[in-house]
Design an enzyme around this catalytic site. Structure first.
Site, short mmCIF file in Angstrom:
data_model
loop_
_atom_site.label_atom_id
_atom_site.label_comp_id
_atom_site.label_asym_id
_atom_site.label_seq_id
_atom_site.Cartn_x
_atom_site.Cartn_y
_atom_site.Cartn_z
N HIS A 118 1.85 -1.06 -0.20
CA HIS A 118 2.90 -2.07 -0.20
C HIS A 118 4.22 -1.45 -0.65
CE1 HIS A 118 5.05 -5.68 -0.41
NE2 HIS A 118 4.36 -6.36 -1.28
N CYS A 130 9.69 -8.65 -2.28
CA CYS A 130 9.00 -8.01 -1.16
C CYS A 130 9.41 -8.56 0.19
CB CYS A 130 7.49 -8.13 -1.36
SG CYS A 130 6.95 -7.43 -2.93
N GLU A 149 -1.66 -16.72 3.68
CA GLU A 149 -0.91 -16.35 4.89
C GLU A 149 -1.70 -16.70 6.14
OE1 GLU A 149 1.50 -12.65 6.98
OE2 GLU A 149 0.17 -12.23 5.29
N LYS A 194 -0.24 -2.41 5.94
CA LYS A 194 -0.32 -2.08 4.51
C LYS A 194 -1.68 -1.48 4.15
CE LYS A 194 2.96 -5.44 2.56
NZ LYS A 194 3.31 -6.24 3.76
N HIS A 198 2.08 -9.96 6.42
CA HIS A 198 2.44 -9.46 5.09
C HIS A 198 1.20 -8.93 4.38
CE1 HIS A 198 4.81 -9.02 1.49
NE2 HIS A 198 3.99 -9.79 0.80
N PHE A 218 7.82 -12.24 -4.51
CA PHE A 218 7.89 -12.94 -5.79
C PHE A 218 9.17 -13.76 -5.83
CE2 PHE A 218 5.19 -9.89 -8.63
CZ PHE A 218 4.06 -10.26 -7.93
#
Length: 415
Positions: A344, A167, A318, A339, A307, A403
């Site tokens: 996403h 991502c 975050e 988002k 994010h 990831f």
């Protein structure tokens, strides 16, 4: 002296709009692109909602061209053609502006690649035998297929790259484009990301990880970053592309710039394959590195497009990272997560959110984070409504994490 890198073109196709204008308008109005999946197979899944693109690429591309591309490639080409034209270039660079194709590059990312082509052809192999596998399957499914198709369309001969960092991929492509220009390897780089993974296998796999929201009865309320009621992210699809250009080249052809792509920070958590570092240390370092490379101080940052995917752990980690990276200046930064409206987009997320960050600087307005009904106390100024930014010189950050522990922060400056 560091070469200034300007953003001279934008393109996108997203769950809330088929181009930049419609996407930006929808984001500013707080419009959700999340809905029930329009395929029969979704009924067997625990999560039956996603952010499918508002305009199908087959409605934009020529039929023959579309059939030779995976859906991820189709979306990428739609966004790239818009961005290329927006920057004032003609296809094949035949407009006489003097741009050398050997100084034009592409860095177009994808987190998963041509998964729909891969799985469709595997089904054909199992059910009907090898002769029913498409002879175009390999160029359609390979992760670099979208980048290659864009390179062919615009005649890029400097290089064609495909960052794959889950991502964080879209933002890593932007970082690579900045580097290519600053290293003198290209004058113009088409950067961004694409993803088309709204398909039963990826949806089932993310579902088995307990990563997806199951708010099937309220699709438009399912993606809710920082809200205490969040229960996972919502899958989205789409593509976003930015044209990066050296200041010297842009000025020589009279191009108009949206913003400066001022710097990037890239780090790795080395913590877990799927879970973020709970203290957000890698994310903190990425933001700090982006500031250093851009020559910015924390107090220069007016806005962050976070994010923030709407997962219980990630959003909080975050927020901690932002506070650590910016210190006392974090309290004055307007933070949002688009988002909440788009879902996403995985490998395309950073690129789409960078487009939104650039437009926020240009128009001096921050899109809201919708569904923020009961926010966590994270010590940040979360934009639950559309917010104005001040006049004067501004800078902003866009964060992407993936990831594998990938962290990328991009710093943009107003022009």
């Amino acid at each position: 002296m560091t070469t200034r890198v300007l953003v001279t073109g934008l393109g996108t196709t997203s769950p809330v709009g088929g181009d930049v204008t419609s996407t930006w308008s929808a984001l500013l109005s707080g419009q959700s692109g999340i809905d029930t999946i329009k395929h029969d197979w979704a009924g067997d899944l625990g999560t039956q909602i996603a952010g499918e693109v508002a305009v199908d690429p087959s409605d934009v591309l020529e039929r023959v061209k579309a059939r030779r591309l995976d859906r991820s490639g189709q979306l990428a080409l739609v966004a790239a053609l818009e961005a290329w034209a927006d920057a004032g270039f003609a296809l094949g660079d035949g407009d006489g502006d003097g741009t050398d194709p050997e100084r034009v590059a592409v860095a177009l990312a994808s987190g998963i690649g041509g998964v729909q082509t891969l799985l469709t052809n595997y089904d054909a192999l199992k059910e009907k035998g090898p002769r029913r596998v498409s002879p175009l399957a390999i160029p359609m499914l390979m992760p670099n297929g979208p980048a290659a198709s864009i390179g062919l369309a615009i005649g890029a001969k400097a290089a064609v790259h495909t960052p794959v960092s889950a991502c964080a991929s879209g933002n890593e492509a932007i970082a690579q484009g900045i580097d290519l220009i600053r290293l003198g390897r290209a004058d113009v780089v088409v950067v961004g990301g694409t993803e088309a993974a709204v398909h039963p296998l990826p949806m089932a796999a993310f579902g088995q990880m307990m990563a997806l929201s199951k708010r099937n009865d309220e699709p438009d309320k399912a993606s809710r970053p920082w809200d205490k009621g969040r229960d996972g992210f919502v899958m989205g699809e789409g593509a976003a592309v930015l044209v990066l250009e050296s200041e010297e080249h842009a000025k020589a052809r009279g191009a108009t710039a949206y913003a400066e792509a001022a710097g990037a920070g890239i780090t790795a958590d080395s913590h877990d394959i799927a879970q973020p570092d709970p203290a957000g240390l890698g994310a903190t370092r990425a933001m700090k590195r982006a500031l250093v490379e851009a020559g910015l101080e924390p107090s220069d940052i007016a806005h962050i497009n976070a994010h923030a995917t709407s997962t219980p752990l990630g959003d909080v980690a975050e927020a901690m990272a932002i506070r650590e990276a910016l210190g006392a200046a974090a309290e004055r930064v307007v933070v949002t997560s688009t988002k909440s409206m788009t879902g996403h987009l995985l490998g395309a997320a950073g690129a789409l959110e960078s487009v939104a960050t650039v437009l926020a600087l240009r128009d001096r307005v921050v899109p809201p984070t919708i569904n923020l009904d009961d926010p966590e106390e994270v010590g940040l100024d979360l934009a639950s409504t559309k917010r104005d930014l001040p006049e004067g010189d501004l800078a902003a950050l866009n964060n992407s994490f993936g990831f594998g522990g990938h962290n990328v922060a991009i710093a943009f400056r107003s022009v």
